[in-house]
Write an enzyme that holds these catalytic residues in place. Structure first.
Site, short mmCIF file in Angstrom:
data_model
loop_
_atom_site.label_atom_id
_atom_site.label_comp_id
_atom_site.label_asym_id
_atom_site.label_seq_id
_atom_site.Cartn_x
_atom_site.Cartn_y
_atom_site.Cartn_z
N LYS A 34 0.72 -1.13 -0.05
CA LYS A 34 -0.08 0.02 0.02
C LYS A 34 0.98 1.26 0.06
CE LYS A 34 -0.54 -0.42 5.08
NZ LYS A 34 -1.42 -0.90 6.06
N ARG A 143 -10.90 0.37 14.64
CA ARG A 143 -10.88 0.93 13.19
C ARG A 143 -11.94 0.28 12.40
NH1 ARG A 143 -5.03 0.95 10.10
NH2 ARG A 143 -5.72 -1.05 10.03
N HIS A 172 -6.63 -7.10 13.36
CA HIS A 172 -5.48 -6.27 13.30
C HIS A 172 -5.17 -5.99 14.89
CE1 HIS A 172 -2.46 -4.03 11.44
NE2 HIS A 172 -2.80 -2.96 11.72
N ARG A 231 0.75 -10.67 7.60
CA ARG A 231 0.60 -9.47 6.56
C ARG A 231 1.76 -8.88 7.09
NH1 ARG A 231 -4.53 -9.36 9.44
NH2 ARG A 231 -3.99 -7.45 10.31
N TYR A 278 16.34 30.31 6.29
CA TYR A 278 15.09 30.96 6.67
C TYR A 278 15.10 31.26 8.26
CZ TYR A 278 13.04 30.64 2.03
OH TYR A 278 12.72 30.65 0.73
N CYS A 325 14.81 23.89 3.82
CA CYS A 325 13.91 24.83 2.63
C CYS A 325 13.24 23.64 1.88
CB CYS A 325 14.65 25.48 1.68
SG CYS A 325 15.89 26.58 2.70
N ASP A 327 13.41 23.04 -1.29
CA ASP A 327 14.13 22.36 -2.33
C ASP A 327 15.76 22.02 -1.67
OD1 ASP A 327 11.84 22.37 -3.94
OD2 ASP A 327 12.60 24.64 -4.09
#
Ligand SMILES: *Cc1c(COP(=O)(O)O)cnc(C)c1O
Length: 385
Positions: A34, A143, A172, A231, A278, A325, A327
Site C-alpha cells: 500500500k 478502526r 489487526h 501480513r 530562513y 527549505c 528544495d
C-alpha cells in the site's frame, strides 16, 4: 554525482523476506504494498516480493490494486481499506479481495459481483464458489471490523449471498509493537477474542478460510498468532515497527531497502556570526564551510528534522544547520574535510555509518513508515537489482 534519487535495493528486499519466512515457517506471507509500497514503488516491489515468495499482496484502495493488475500481477491482492460505493465495482472488476465487516457493504459487493459475472463474455463468476471476501473482526483496534459476537452471523450471511463466499477471517493488532506489560496483556486479549471468533464461525458449521492476524509487530513478538498467514509491511522494507522491538530482537537482521541520496550543489565559506537559511535559526559559531544540498521538504525531508539531521558525505556525517527549505538544505562541513561540489550526500539508507529512516523518524517525532511514505513523487526511484 547522481542528483536526487531513492535507490531501491531489491536484493535487500529479498533478504528481509527470507528472514520473515524463516520465522513464520509454513504460514502464507502477505506483503503490504500500500501507499506505493511504503514509498518504494508499488509494481517493482510487488513483482520482487512475489519472486521472493510472497503468496498474497495487499493494498488499501481499489486504485492501488488496479495499478498492480494493469501491470500484469496475477497473485491474490487483499484490500485492507473500505472504499466508497462507487469504487466497489473496481474491487470486483480487478479481482481484489476485500475486507468486509457489515451487511450493507456485503450486499453492495454481492450486487457488484453478480453484475460483473454477467458482464463478462463467458458469464462465469470469478471463481466457482463466487467472489472471495475476508471478514474483518475488530478485536480492539477500533478502526474497521465487526464485533466478535457478530462474526458467526456475518460469516453465515456472506455464504448465503449468491455471488460471494467467505475466504478468510482476520483482525489487526494495535499495540503488538510495544513491550509494556499492559500492551502485551491487551494484545493477548485481542488474540484470544480472534480465536473465539474463529471457533464461533466453525461451530456454526462454516469454513473460516484463511485466518490471519499479525502484522510486523505480531510476527516478531507473538509466535502463537501466526495462524494461516501473516501480513507484513515495514519489516520487508528493512525496519522494525518500533525501537522497543528493534532492541528486543537484535538477532533479527534486516537491511534497509531504500537509500535516499542527494548532491552537494554548492560550497561556501562563512565567517563566525553569519546566519544560515530562513528564520536565521543558526549562526556560525566560528569560521566554517557550508555545503548546500539539493533536497528539501518538497522531496519529503520533513522540516522538523532540523536540528538533529546529519547527512553522510564521503563516509562521514555532518549536521544539517538552519531551516530545511523546500528544495535545499545546508550542512556544516567544517574547514578540514575533503568534500567537493557535486559529491553525493546520503540522507538515509543501508550504507555503513548512514542513518536509517528510523533515526530520522526519531528526530522528527514520528515513525519510519511516515518518513518512507513521505518521500515525494519528484524523487526518482532507481532500481538496484
Ligand atoms: C498496513 C497493514 C499491515 C502491515 O503493517 P506493518 O506494520 O507494516 O507490518 C497489516 N495489516 C493491515 C490491516 C494493515 O493495514
Amino acid at each position: 554525482m547522481k542528483g536526487n534519487q531513492a535507490r531501491i535495493y531489491l536484493s535487500n528486499l529479498e533478504y528481509n523476506i527470507r528472514q520473515i519466512k524463516n520465522t513464520v515457517g509454513a504460514a502464507k506471507l502477505c506483503v503490504s504494498v500500500k501507499a506505493n509500497a511504503y514509498g518504494h514503488g508499488d509494481i517493482i516491489i510487488a513483482r520482487k516480493a512475489v519472486e521472493s515468495g510472497a503468496d498474497y499482496l495487499a493494498v488499501s484502495s481499489p486504485a492501488e490494486g488496479r495499478r498492480l493488475r494493469e501491470a500484469g500481477i496475477k497473485e491474490p491482492i487483499l484490500l485492507f481499506g473500505l472504499s466508497v460505493p462507487e469504487m466497489i465495482r473496481e474491487t470486483v472488476a480487478y479481482n481484489l479481495t476485500p475486507f468486509v465487516c457489515d451487511t450493507e457493504y456485503i450486499d453492495a459487493l454481492n450486487v457488484s459481483a453478480g453484475n460483473c459475472a454477467r458482464l463478462k463474455k463467458d458469464g462465469r463468476p470469478v471463481s466457482e464458489r463466487g467472489f472471495p471476501v475476508h471478514l474483518k473482526i475488530d478485536t480492539g483496534m477500533g478502526r474497521i471490523g465487526c464485533r466478535p459476537k457478530n462474526a458467526a452471523d456475518l460469516a453465515a450471511y456472506i455464504n448465503r449471498c449468491e455471488n460471494l463466499y467467505l475466504a478468510g477471517i482476520c483482525t489487526h493488532l494495535c499495540v503488538s509493537d510495544s513491550l509494556e506489560p499492559a500492551d502485551i496483556d491487551y494484545t493477548q486479549k485481542q488474540i484470544l477474542r480472534f480465536k473465539e471468533s474463529i471457533e464461533a464461525v466453525k461451530k456454526a458449521g462454516i469454513d473460516p478460510g484463511l485466518c490471519h492476524c499479525s502484522a510486523s509487530g505480531g510476527i516478531l513478538m507473538y509466535p502463537d498468532a501466526v495462524f494461516d498467514m501473516v501480513r507484513t509491511g515495514i519489516l520487508i522494507y528493512g525496519y522494525f515497527p518500533s525501537d522497543q522491538i528493534k532492541n528486543a530482537k537484535k538477532s533479527f537482521d534486516l537491511k534497509p531497502v531504500m537509500e535516499l541520496c542527494a548532491s552537494v550543489v554548492s560550497i561556501k565559506t562563512v565567517e563566525k556570526g553569519e546566519s544560515i537559511s530562513y528564520g536565521r535559526t543558526w549562526t556560525a559559531p566560528k569560521k566554517t564551510r557550508i555545503a548546500t544540498i539539493g533536497i528539501g521538504y518538497g522531496d519529503g525531508l520533513p522540516r522538523r528534522l532540523c536540528p538533529g539531521l546529519h547527512v553522510n558525505i564521503r563516509g562521514k556525517n555532518y549536521p544539517v544547520v538552519g531551516r530545511i527549505c523546500m528544495d535545499q538544505c545546508m550542512a556544516d562541513i567544517g574547514l578540514e574535510d575533503d568534500i567537493r561540489r557535486w559529491d553525493d550526500a546520503y540522507i538515509f539508507g543501508p550504507q555503513k555509518n548512514c542513518c536509517g529512516a528510523d533515526n530520522l523518524a526519531e528526530i522528527a517525532g514520528t515513525i519510519s513508515y511516515e518518513i518512507l511514505t513521505g518521500i515525494s513523487a519528484r524523487v526518482p526511484r532507481i532500481i538496484v537489482p
